[in-house]
Every structure is written in structure tokens, then in C-alpha cells.
Design an enzyme around this catalytic site. Sequence first.
Site, PDB file in Angstrom:
ATOM      1  CG  HIS A   1      -1.871  -1.074   1.378  1.00  0.00           C
ATOM      2  ND1 HIS A   1      -1.764  -2.068   2.328  1.00  0.00           N
ATOM      3  CD2 HIS A   1      -3.000  -1.351   0.677  1.00  0.00           C
ATOM      4  CE1 HIS A   1      -2.787  -2.896   2.214  1.00  0.00           C
ATOM      5  NE2 HIS A   1      -3.545  -2.506   1.225  1.00  0.00           N
TER       6      HIS A   1
ATOM      7  NE  ARG B   1      -8.954 -11.840   1.640  1.00  0.00           N
ATOM      8  CZ  ARG B   1      -9.481 -10.975   0.744  1.00  0.00           C
ATOM      9  NH1 ARG B   1      -8.748 -10.501  -0.227  1.00  0.00           N
ATOM     10  NH2 ARG B   1     -10.734 -10.605   0.850  1.00  0.00           N
TER      11      ARG B   1
HETATM   12  P1  AMP Z   1      -6.457  -3.578  -0.683  1.00  0.00           P
HETATM   13  O1  AMP Z   1      -6.317  -2.858   0.608  1.00  0.00           O
HETATM   14  O2  AMP Z   1      -6.072  -5.022  -0.627  1.00  0.00           O
HETATM   15  O3  AMP Z   1      -7.802  -3.335  -1.345  1.00  0.00           O
HETATM   16  O4  AMP Z   1      -5.394  -2.925  -1.658  1.00  0.00           O
HETATM   17  C1  AMP Z   1      -5.396  -1.535  -1.922  1.00  0.00           C
HETATM   18  C2  AMP Z   1      -4.469  -1.246  -3.081  1.00  0.00           C
HETATM   19  O5  AMP Z   1      -3.146  -1.676  -2.745  1.00  0.00           O
HETATM   20  C3  AMP Z   1      -4.864  -2.008  -4.354  1.00  0.00           C
HETATM   21  O6  AMP Z   1      -4.675  -1.156  -5.479  1.00  0.00           O
HETATM   22  C4  AMP Z   1      -3.896  -3.154  -4.374  1.00  0.00           C
HETATM   23  O7  AMP Z   1      -3.633  -3.647  -5.656  1.00  0.00           O
HETATM   24  C5  AMP Z   1      -2.654  -2.519  -3.766  1.00  0.00           C
HETATM   25  N1  AMP Z   1      -1.764  -3.547  -3.229  1.00  0.00           N
HETATM   26  C6  AMP Z   1      -2.087  -4.539  -2.371  1.00  0.00           C
HETATM   27  N2  AMP Z   1      -1.011  -5.340  -2.140  1.00  0.00           N
HETATM   28  C7  AMP Z   1       0.004  -4.839  -2.882  1.00  0.00           C
HETATM   29  C8  AMP Z   1       1.361  -5.228  -3.096  1.00  0.00           C
HETATM   30  N3  AMP Z   1       1.899  -6.265  -2.504  1.00  0.00           N
HETATM   31  N4  AMP Z   1       2.101  -4.455  -3.929  1.00  0.00           N
HETATM   32  C9  AMP Z   1       1.568  -3.378  -4.560  1.00  0.00           C
HETATM   33  N5  AMP Z   1       0.299  -2.965  -4.402  1.00  0.00           N
HETATM   34  C10 AMP Z   1      -0.477  -3.686  -3.583  1.00  0.00           C
END
Ligand code: AMP
Length: 284
Positions: free
Chosen positions: A37, A187
Site C-alpha cells: 500500500h 490476507r
Molecule cells: P487492498 O487494501 O487489498 O484493497 O489494496 C489496496 C491497493 O493496494 C490495491 O490497489 C492493491 O492492488 C494494492 N496492493 C495490495 N497489495 C500490494 C502489493 N503487494 N504491492 C503493490 N500494491 C499492492
Amino acid sequence: MKVIKKIDEMRRAVSGIKSRGMSIGFVPTMGYLHEGHLSLVRESIRKAGVTVVSIFVNPAQFGPREDFKEYPRDLNRDSEVLEREGVDYLFVPEAGEMYPQGYKTYVEVHDLQDKLCGRSRPGHFRGVCTVVLKLFNIVNPDISFFGQKDAQQAAVIKKMVADLNMNLQIVTVPTVREPDGLAMSSRNTYLNSEERKQATVLYQALNLSQKLWAQGEKDAKIIRQQMTDLIQKQPLANIDYISIADAVTLEELDVVKPPALVSMAVRIGETRLIDNVVVGQRAN
Ligand code: AMP
């Protein structure tokens, strides 16, 4: 950093920013933040005048038997981390205000939403598109950042923005990984220590696909089979799908040619993990 919960207050802040002539960079998240993030956040701070991050665990994108209730949450820690990064606004809307009683409107990106993860998570991308469009309408960003980790999500959002003539730029940011290659994900906290060890097989399988392709193997079926064999060596791994598809249309390919998206969802124990790489690029 200002923390905002109400939609009206966010709108007022946005008007203020716009009237000062500053650009808005926006990073939508579900919180429980990690370095993945933060790489999006840093990119936004680099590229935009003001950075808005949202944290909203969006009920509309979880299926009835999915982990909405268990999804990890830690708003205090997240706000400290974002404050330290130099984020200007943290928007934490309430589910009751985002989806009040009688809510009826949803956004769908046909075809793209039904492939890959869409097959085992029906309704997921409809929920994602709906909340992202609502957040865009509230935050009015000039530029918004999404992770390559969720490649289908990024592809679906780009298509929605193009099809609906939305006036903003979508930037995809490379996947951030743990030192052993596991893609960072909120997760990952579900994994016990044995599962955590076996979870590295996703990255290993992606690297194998890269290697086979670089050695001249262009038959998607053969590459998929070798990836399958490797993953099945891990007793706790259960493959949901392995796909080799066009990176934009997500149509499955028989012959692998760049830019091909090699992606997968694999259950390690009870935890469903996803990862991907674009063939011809390093597995970042
Ligand atoms: P989430 O909180 O899982 O909905 O993710 C929020 C944003 O962070 C989304 O655009 C995801 O694709 C991005 N994101 C989550 N994990 C990663 C990661 N390991 N590397 C880069 N971006 C990520």
C-alpha cells in the site's frame, strides 16, 4: 493529516484543494496497511499536490461466504503509518453512508469482470467498480493508484474509466514482495507458519513461467501444466486457477506473446492468495 469520516466533509475539503489549484492523488485501500500500500502512497505523494488515502472494507465486494467479518482492521496503526508518510487526508467513510437503505446502483464491466478471479468470486468486481466509482465521485482525483498485485482489478478499473469517459489517470504500481517473494497482502496474516512457508510456491511458479518463456516455450498449456505440477508438490496448496491471458482483454492465450499476464489464485490451507507477472518483465 486530516481524518475525515463524512462524505460532505470530504467534498468540502476537495473543493478547497481544487480552489487552490492543486492536483489530487488518490489511493483507495481496505486498510491493514503494508509496504505494498505504501508504495502506492509514495507514488501519489511524488506525483500529486495533495494525497488522499481511503480505508473502507467494502461489503459489496465480498461474497456471502467470504471473509468480510474477519478481514483484518487496525485504523489506529494505519493512520499513524499514513501520517508518517506525509499523507494529507485519510478518508474513512461509513458503510451506512456509502450504502444507505434502499441503495440500488451498481457498475459492471462486462466480460472482464467474469474472468480469472471473477469466476470464483461472482459479484466481486461489480462491488469493486461500484465503490471505486463512488469514491472517485467523492474525492474527484486527477490521478489514482492501483497495485499490479491485483492485476484484474487494475484492468477492470482502467476499462471502466475509459468506457465512462472519466477524467482521471489510472497508474499501476509494481507488486511489493516479502524477501522470499511472497506478494504482500493483508490476507497473509491468516497464514500459520507452515502455510506461510508453502505460500512462496506462487512466486516460484511465476518465476518458472518466466524462465520457460525466456527459454523459448510459447505453448500456454505446457507452461500452465509445469506451474500446476510445481504448485501441487505443496500439500496445503489448492489451485483455483492458473491463467495466461492477454494483459488488457484478459482473453486466454494459446500462444504466449507479450504482454501476457500470467496470473493465479491458489488456496494455501483456507487462505486464497493471488499473484501475477507480465511475461517478458521481471517478476517484481
Ligand atoms: P487492498 O487494501 O487489498 O484493497 O489494496 C489496496 C491497493 O493496494 C490495491 O490497489 C492493491 O492492488 C494494492 N496492493 C495490495 N497489495 C500490494 C502489493 N503487494 N504491492 C503493490 N500494491 C499492492
